[in-house]
Design a protein around this motif. Structure first.
Motif, short mmCIF file in Angstrom:
data_model
loop_
_atom_site.label_atom_id
_atom_site.label_comp_id
_atom_site.label_asym_id
_atom_site.label_seq_id
_atom_site.Cartn_x
_atom_site.Cartn_y
_atom_site.Cartn_z
N GLY A 287 0.23 21.69 36.13
CA GLY A 287 -1.22 21.18 36.35
C GLY A 287 -1.47 19.78 35.42
N TYR A 288 -0.46 18.94 35.35
CA TYR A 288 -0.72 17.81 34.41
C TYR A 288 -1.25 16.38 35.40
N SER A 289 -2.13 15.90 35.10
CA SER A 289 -2.61 14.57 35.63
C SER A 289 -2.04 13.36 34.74
N PHE A 290 -2.07 12.21 35.58
CA PHE A 290 -1.76 10.85 34.77
C PHE A 290 -2.29 10.68 33.56
N SER A 291 -1.58 10.45 32.35
CA SER A 291 -1.96 10.34 30.89
C SER A 291 -1.91 11.52 30.12
N GLN A 292 -1.42 12.67 30.82
CA GLN A 292 -1.67 13.89 29.99
C GLN A 292 -0.34 14.29 29.50
N VAL B 283 -1.26 15.29 40.74
CA VAL B 283 -1.12 16.32 39.63
C VAL B 283 0.14 16.89 40.01
N VAL B 284 0.87 17.31 38.69
CA VAL B 284 2.17 17.60 38.83
C VAL B 284 2.51 19.00 38.15
N ASP B 285 3.43 19.71 38.44
CA ASP B 285 4.16 20.74 37.68
C ASP B 285 5.53 20.13 37.13
#
Length: 231
Positions: free
Chosen positions: A45-50, A24-26
């Motif tokens: 707080g972005y996960s893959f595909s978001q 999960v990345v910022d």
């Protein structure tokens, strides 16, 4: 005839996490020129595909893009052009080599890809493009319920927007040999009820299991004119 809305003069930015990893990345974007603007924005707080919504927190100029994971800075890319109108900042796999974590490409276009999403607004119906961010997929084609919409789209490139069905359809991405890579059922909100224009994002890695496998993710695009955020 009614007066058309004014063109978007500021950058209208969306962040997309298309790196097939559980991390999960910022994403922090900081305006670097013009100097002294003090403008920055954090996509948290972005996960893959978001994909994020759109923000017009910046002026036309350049910016620095930083990617954090677990509170640690893992990637920084400088001199990213913040162009007027819709712009997607995508975290993606480099176009060559293994797609392993963490990303290390500090050169623009390796792991951070700025993608223009600017199009001429439509007054009725729907329009779609395919954007290929699936490493190893090769040249990709897109169809809707059997009708061809795009062919031969290479990695990190997109097709032009073309007329699309306004009712629910099954969209299929295929490789150069015609093998199915991914499908998704999607119903756009056509103009004038909605924006009517959207991108089918092909993301994921064909060598990985769900939820990091190749998939189509449809997202409305921001308008070239009027409001930054989709209606």
């Amino acid at each position: 005839a009614p007066t058309p809305p004014p063109a978007v003069r500021e950058p209208c930015i969306r962040f997309g996490h298309t790196y097939p990893t559980p991390e999960v990345v910022d994403c922090v974007i900081t305006q670097t020129s013009p100097a002294g603007t003090g403008r920055n924005h954090t996509f948290s707080g972005y996960s893959f595909s978001q994909f994020s919504n759109w923000t017009n927190a910046f002026e036309v100029g350049t910016g620095q893009v930083q990617i954090y994971s677990g509170g640690k800075l893992i990637l920084q890319v400088d001199e990213v052009a913040l162009t007027p109108g819709p712009l997607v900042i995508a975290l993606k796999c480099a176009p060559f080599g293994n797609c392993t974590w963490p990303p290390t490409g500090t050169q623009l276009g390796l792991n951070i890809e700025p993608i223009a999403a600017s199009f001429v607004p439509i007054t009725s119906g729907a329009a779609v493009r395919l954007f290929n961010l699936a490493p190893g997929a090769g040249e990709v084609s897109l169809s809707a319920s059997g009708a061809s919409l795009a062919t031969g789209v290479q990695y990190s490139l997109g097709s032009t927007w073309v007329p699309a069905p306004t009712t629910q359809s099954t969209y299929k991405a295929t490789d150069s040999g015609g093998t199915s890579l991914a499908t998704v059922d999607y119903t756009p909100t056509p103009a004038p009820q909605g924006l009517g224009v959207y991108t089918q994002w092909l993301i994921g890695d064909k060598s990985k299991a769900a939820p990091y496998n190749i998939q189509l993710v449809p997202k409305d695009d921001a308008p070239e004119e009027g409001r930054c955020s989709p209606v």
